[in-house]
Design a protein around this motif. Structure first.
Motif, short mmCIF file in Angstrom:
data_model
loop_
_atom_site.label_atom_id
_atom_site.label_comp_id
_atom_site.label_asym_id
_atom_site.label_seq_id
_atom_site.Cartn_x
_atom_site.Cartn_y
_atom_site.Cartn_z
N SER A 73 0.84 -1.20 0.00
CA SER A 73 0.00 0.00 0.00
C SER A 73 0.87 1.25 0.00
N HIS A 74 0.34 2.32 -0.60
CA HIS A 74 1.05 3.59 -0.70
C HIS A 74 0.32 4.64 0.13
N SER A 75 1.07 5.62 0.60
CA SER A 75 0.48 6.66 1.44
C SER A 75 -0.58 7.47 0.70
N SER A 76 -0.57 7.42 -0.64
CA SER A 76 -1.56 8.13 -1.43
C SER A 76 -2.94 7.49 -1.32
N GLY A 88 -6.90 -1.37 -5.59
CA GLY A 88 -7.91 -0.40 -5.22
C GLY A 88 -7.32 0.88 -4.67
N TYR A 89 -8.23 1.74 -4.24
CA TYR A 89 -7.86 3.04 -3.66
C TYR A 89 -8.72 3.28 -2.44
N LYS A 90 -8.09 3.74 -1.34
CA LYS A 90 -8.79 3.96 -0.09
C LYS A 90 -8.47 5.36 0.42
N HIS A 91 -9.52 6.07 0.87
CA HIS A 91 -9.31 7.42 1.39
C HIS A 91 -10.25 7.66 2.57
N PHE A 145 -12.17 10.29 5.29
CA PHE A 145 -12.71 11.61 5.55
C PHE A 145 -13.11 11.64 7.02
N GLY A 146 -12.17 11.99 7.87
CA GLY A 146 -12.41 11.90 9.30
C GLY A 146 -12.52 10.46 9.72
N ALA A 147 -13.66 10.10 10.32
CA ALA A 147 -13.87 8.73 10.78
C ALA A 147 -14.48 7.84 9.72
N THR A 148 -14.72 8.39 8.52
CA THR A 148 -15.34 7.63 7.43
C THR A 148 -14.30 7.30 6.36
N THR A 149 -14.30 6.07 5.90
CA THR A 149 -13.35 5.62 4.88
C THR A 149 -14.09 5.05 3.69
N VAL A 150 -13.68 5.49 2.50
CA VAL A 150 -14.24 4.99 1.25
C VAL A 150 -13.18 4.14 0.55
N ALA A 204 -16.84 0.14 -0.89
CA ALA A 204 -17.18 -0.06 0.52
C ALA A 204 -17.03 1.25 1.27
N VAL A 205 -17.96 1.51 2.17
CA VAL A 205 -17.91 2.70 3.01
C VAL A 205 -17.98 2.25 4.47
N SER A 206 -17.00 2.66 5.25
CA SER A 206 -16.95 2.28 6.66
C SER A 206 -16.88 3.53 7.54
N HIS A 207 -17.38 3.41 8.76
CA HIS A 207 -17.35 4.53 9.70
C HIS A 207 -17.02 3.98 11.09
N THR A 208 -16.12 4.67 11.78
CA THR A 208 -15.69 4.24 13.10
C THR A 208 -16.19 5.20 14.16
N LEU A 209 -16.77 4.66 15.20
CA LEU A 209 -17.25 5.44 16.33
C LEU A 209 -16.76 4.75 17.60
N GLY A 210 -15.73 5.31 18.20
CA GLY A 210 -15.13 4.68 19.36
C GLY A 210 -14.52 3.34 18.98
N PRO A 211 -14.84 2.27 19.70
CA PRO A 211 -14.29 0.95 19.37
C PRO A 211 -15.09 0.20 18.31
N VAL A 212 -16.17 0.82 17.81
CA VAL A 212 -17.06 0.14 16.88
C VAL A 212 -16.88 0.67 15.46
N THR A 213 -16.81 -0.25 14.50
CA THR A 213 -16.71 0.11 13.09
C THR A 213 -17.81 -0.59 12.31
N GLY A 214 -18.56 0.18 11.53
CA GLY A 214 -19.58 -0.38 10.67
C GLY A 214 -19.18 -0.19 9.21
N LYS A 215 -19.52 -1.17 8.38
CA LYS A 215 -19.15 -1.10 6.96
C LYS A 215 -20.26 -1.65 6.09
#
Length: 247
Positions: A65-68, A95-98, A100-105, A130-141
């Motif tokens: 994986s690359h930092s980009s 693929g490509y992952k980015h 946005f705060g606690a949300t990852t696309v 895939a879209v995932s969001h982290t709230l504390g120790p919980v992550t939903g995707k």
């Protein structure tokens, strides 16, 4: 002259002890990250369907994986003959992952490769988002995977079929413990070779214990589908154990 010498010596000592001097010797941080691992599973389940006739499978993965945000990985597993008339599956992923705060696309595609398969058409490609969001120790995707019409997905071996799969995953680490919990539900909307000709739903719950780079997991997997191969129902509910090592 007597005053000049001590001043020059003092200045030389200050330069040598300066943090800037030490920084010049430190290697620059790499933009590339390499990771991988190996896993032993008691049953390889793909969307609820056993790929190993309820037998053990050895799996391995390697990711760059690359930092980009761009990444590429190779994943492999042993499989049974009724999957592609061979003994292994290799997934090539890009693929490509980015975030946005606690949300990852995460967007990309997986190419399923079955080397040495006796079937005329076995390999196929499946893009995903895939879209995932982290709230504390919980992550939903939430994941959407669509394989366009291809010969390898044909149920009758003549036409080209496609496949649409929608999944929701929930994971959480138990605070101050090495234990994490997970839950999954997915639905296949297309009667393709992936689903062995029927639309169906799969679900699972599991727990994983991690110690350093080792992990031990157990999960309960089930579907609302029946697929009989020989005397075994490859979609029947079952408990799957995993033992993995990561690097």
């Amino acid at each position: 002259m007597k005053k000049t010498v001590p001043i020059v010596v003092a200045a030389f000592v200050v330069v040598l002890s300066s943090p800037a001097w030490a920084d010049e010797t430190d290697p620059p941080a790499s933009d590339v990250t390499i990771s991988g691992g190996a896993t032993l599973v008691s049953d390889y389940r793909f969307r609820g369907i056993s790929q190993t006739d309820k037998n053990f499978a050895v799996q391995g993965t390697f990711t760059v994986s690359h930092s980009s945000g761009f990444y590429a990985s190779v994943w492999g597993s042993s499989v049974s003959d009724y999957i592609a008339s061979n003994s292994q599956e290799i997934d090539l992923v890009g693929g490509y992952k980015h975030s946005f705060g606690a949300t990852t696309v995460d967007v990309g595609a997986t190419y399923y490769y079955y080397p040495g398969s006796a079937l005329p058409f076995s390999d196929f490609i499946e893009p995903y988002v895939a879209v995932s969001h982290t709230l504390g120790p919980v992550t939903g995707k939430v994941s959407l995977l669509y394989a366009p019409k291809q010969q390898a997905l044909s149920v009758n071996g003549v036409t080209k079929d496609d496949n649409l799969y929608l999944a929701a995953d929930l994971s959480a680490g138990i605070p101050d413990t090495p234990i994490s919990l997970s839950a999954h539900v997915g639905h296949n909307f297309s009667p393709s070779y992936i689903t062995f000709g029927n639309k169906y739903t799969d679900w699972s719950i599991g727990a994983t214990y991690t110690w350093k780079n080792l992990s031990l997991g157990v999960s309960y997997v089930d579907t609302d589908k029946d697929m009989i191969v020989g005397t075994r129902n490859e979609t029947k509910a079952g408990v799957v154990g995993t033992l993995g090592v990561a690097f």
